[in-house]
Design an enzyme around this catalytic site. Sequence first.
Site, PDB file in Angstrom:
ATOM      1  N   CYS A 137     -32.222 -43.132-108.204  1.00  0.00           N
ATOM      2  CA  CYS A 137     -33.647 -43.505-108.482  1.00  0.00           C
ATOM      3  C   CYS A 137     -34.606 -44.925-109.135  1.00  0.00           C
ATOM      4  CB  CYS A 137     -34.026 -42.156-109.179  1.00  0.00           C
ATOM      5  SG  CYS A 137     -36.928 -42.064-109.168  1.00  0.00           S
ATOM      6  N   CYS A 174     -37.130 -46.881-103.649  1.00  0.00           N
ATOM      7  CA  CYS A 174     -37.968 -46.077-104.283  1.00  0.00           C
ATOM      8  C   CYS A 174     -36.753 -45.215-102.749  1.00  0.00           C
ATOM      9  CB  CYS A 174     -39.259 -45.306-103.404  1.00  0.00           C
ATOM     10  SG  CYS A 174     -39.434 -43.427-104.104  1.00  0.00           S
TER      11      CYS A 174
END
Length: 266
Positions: free
Chosen positions: A74, A188
């Site tokens: 992440c 992302c």
Amino acid sequence: MHAPRVLVFDSGVGSLSIGAAIHQLIPQANLLYAMDHGGFPYGEWQEEELVTHICQAVTAVLQRHAADILVMACNSASTAVLPALRSILSIPVIGVVPAIKPAAQRSVSGVIGLLATPGTVARAYTAQLINDFASHCCVIPVGSRILAPAIESLFWHDSNIDEVLQQIKAALSEHPRAAEMDTVVLACTHFPLMQKPLSELLPNLQWIDSGEAIARRVAHVINELNLPLDSAGEHGLQEVLILGKEEATPILKRRLEDSRLCLIDY
Ligand code: DGL
């Protein structure tokens, strides 16, 4: 000696894009995907609270499910939490951060889009990456608060995402130098899951994410740790944990099964 187990941790289905790249390169490795659905979206958290939350969540997972390597899959988390995680864990921690360096190397026009969560766009870590590797480029940041939730919702509920993708197209086209942009960093881990529809909407761009580089890094660390991989070419287990109160929907379960991922109890 057991085959290595890699914990691939994210706030949600972003772990799938990174896990798929690892599985592609090292199919024998056992992967444990942790989706912190209860903490989603990380991109909206304040940095300090996020660091505390993730350190607690990762520690709790590792107490119940041991792993040899942690991949913090992440960008919103890695750009904030890596030093804290490395200080409390005894296993190697591999972070996923925006692929600014390869984008700057591959862009011909020198105009690069940075598509990320609001958190990642705002981090000092990201500014430093731009400064270190893309100071000769024009980096156009688009911090979207709608794309990761829309992808999460697509995977959990089959929600339609077309309108959101149109808004992303519009946001990437707003900057005065947008017409020169030839490269977009998908910063992302949810976003590579939508690379195909994005590239159909914006066909003249190259899309860069961190998946393959992370997979190579995992292979390197497995080698450094001398963990055995040569188990007659057998595929490793791919297990999924959902953190938080909500149970996986039938739609998510079907998607996981279709990718040969097996949901396990936390
Ligand atoms: N997958 C996360 C990332 O790479 C974003 C999703 C979220 O906001 O939790 O930044």
